[in-house]
Design an enzyme around this catalytic site. Structure first.
Site, PDB file in Angstrom:
ATOM      1  N   ASP A   1       7.154 127.878  69.120  1.00 37.00           N
ATOM      2  CA  ASP A   1       7.228 129.278  69.516  1.00 37.00           C
ATOM      3  C   ASP A   1       8.608 129.857  69.224  1.00 37.00           C
ATOM      4  O   ASP A   1       9.577 129.135  68.989  1.00 37.00           O
ATOM      5  CB  ASP A   1       6.933 129.422  71.017  1.00 37.00           C
TER       6      ASP A   1
ATOM      7  N   LYS B   1       5.562 133.584  63.360  1.00 30.24           N
ATOM      8  CA  LYS B   1       5.443 134.265  62.073  1.00 30.24           C
ATOM      9  C   LYS B   1       4.024 134.255  61.516  1.00 30.24           C
ATOM     10  O   LYS B   1       3.801 134.640  60.374  1.00 30.24           O
ATOM     11  CB  LYS B   1       6.400 133.635  61.062  1.00 30.24           C
TER      12      LYS B   1
ATOM     13  N   ALA C   1      20.751  99.397  99.643  1.00 28.67           N
ATOM     14  CA  ALA C   1      20.860 100.228  98.447  1.00 28.67           C
ATOM     15  C   ALA C   1      20.509  99.473  97.174  1.00 28.67           C
ATOM     16  O   ALA C   1      19.869 100.018  96.271  1.00 28.67           O
ATOM     17  CB  ALA C   1      22.278 100.791  98.343  1.00 28.67           C
TER      18      ALA C   1
END
Length: 414
Positions: free
Chosen positions: A205, A227, A23
């Site tokens: 966005d 916008k 490990a």
């Protein structure tokens, strides 16, 4: 104990020996590979993850126990075994050959330490904390959070650190298409958040998480793409113009989109516009709502023995509209999961079309509104009733529609 001397090793093309295949080695090897090291693992056994690296030709493996001669030619040795006697033998061989050696089992018997590390673009921070690993991790994590949220001064990369090819084109400006994820501000990728912190201009966005915009530096120009006062096609042309114009001026422009830039996000059109203008473009994928919204509502889009496929379609155009590109009859014949984005308005026609072409009326269906956010709502129904149930419940966009047996596989939708 004297303080260690901090040093950054340049290991590209240099041999590094890792003794042990468990490990600890599994954790250490990826960072060595990322540094460009030529990694050799000596161990009778390997974890599946290390074996995959060997099979891919990324790591060399000597399938045996350590021999002192293994250290010959190595620039660095990592001891990743839990046998103190075996580890001491490796240390002794490295010491005899004057090769620095990291010990996973005993830091104080080592000649080098592996610090707690965090990376943020070109910035690498390593913390040793006097040989106290838990303390080093706590400090490392605090620094990492500061880098990620922009609160640590100087975390944004200076202009000179941007990739050389990008800086040679049009004075160094570039555009980055970043997927902001489905709504939860924490679901943006680490890379996306880092590049957002470096931006000079952000074109966002409507569905972008507002908290991400709140973190921008005060001097950043924010363009609200929702916008822009034109029709859909003209608005996209104007967005393309802004991206190119700001990049040509030498600015770092982030085009921030909800979900993923290329999943019904028109990111491809923007990438083409930039490419035609000679502006370098980088794409940072985002978590798409087509998978994320169902998941947080308890709906896996695939499940063993239930669905081996899922299809994502846009429902912004009704099935009977001449401009529709979706083969709805084919979708009705499929047995897997159907995920419909932007389809709430046309849900009655979508459901009717699927029913007319053979999808069973009792097929489970669900709607998830504003998935992953604090305003999330979800509803479970059937294909025959979902449109009426959704209208009665007052659901509104943005919402995801899911059709298929997976809707009920984990129990009721929350």
């Amino acid at each position: 104990m004297t303080s260690p001397y901090p040093l950054a090793l340049l290991l590209r093309g240099r041999r590094v020996l890792v003794v042990g295949g468990g490990a600890v080695a599994t954790r250490r090897v990826p960072a060595l590979l990322d540094a460009g090291a030529l990694v050799e693992v000596v161990s009778p056994h390997l974890t599946p993850a290390l074996r995959a690296l060997v099979d891919a030709g990324k790591v060399r493996w000597s399938e045996r126990r350590f021999q002192a001669s293994d250290v010959d030619g190595a620039w660095l040795v990592q001891v990743a075994v839990d046998d103190p006697a075996a580890a001491a033998a490796v240390s002794a061989a490295a010491l005899e050959r004057r090769v620095f050696c990291v010990r996973a089992d005993d830091r104080h018997a080592a000649t080098a330490w592996t610090p707690a590390t965090t990376r943020h673009g070109p910035v690498t921070v390593a913390v040793t904390a006097g040989g106290d690993p838990p303390r080093a991790v706590v400090i490392r994590d605090a620094i990492r959070e500061g880098l990620l949220d922009g609160t640590l001064p100087g975390c944004a990369a200076p202009a000179a650190s941007l990739e050389a090819p990008a800086r040679e084109v049009l004075g160094g400006g570039r555009v980055v298409l970043v997927g902001a994820g489905p709504g939860d501000p924490e679901l943006i990728t680490v890379k996306g958040r880092r590049l957002l912190a470096e931006a000079d201009v952000v074109v966002a966005d409507r569905l972008v998480p507002g908290l991400l915009l709140d973190e921008l530096r005060p001097e950043v120009e924010l363009v609200d793409a929702s916008k822009i006062p034109y029709g859909p096609a003209k608005a996209q042309e104007e967005i393309n113009r802004i991206l190119v114009e700001r990049a040509v001026a030498g600015l770092m422009v982030v085009r921030l989109k909800g979900g993923d830039p290329y999943v019904f996000g028109r990111g491809g059109e923007e990438a083409i516009a930039c490419a035609e203008a000679g502006v370098p473009v980088t794409v940072v994928p985002g978590v798409t709502s087509s998978v994320a919204a169902p998941a947080v509502a308890g709906i896996p889009v695939t499940h063993r023995g239930v669905a081996h496929e899922f299809t994502v379609v846009s429902g912004h155009v009704a099935p009977d509209h001449p401009s529709s590109l979706v083969d709805w009859p084919a979708l009705a014949r499929m047995r897997g999961t159907l995920v419909v984005l932007m389809g709430l308005k046309n849900l009655p026609k979508i459901a009717a079309t699927l029913l007319a072409h053979g999808r069973a009326a009792e097929t489970p269906a669900a709607v998830v509104q504003e998935g992953t956010t604090g305003s999330q709502r979800s509803l479970r129904s059937t294909l025959a009733e979902v449109a009426a149930d959704t209208a009665e419940a007052g659901f509104r966009p943005p919402a995801i529609v899911v059709v298929g047996e997976v809707v009920g596989v984990l129990g009721p939708v929350s």
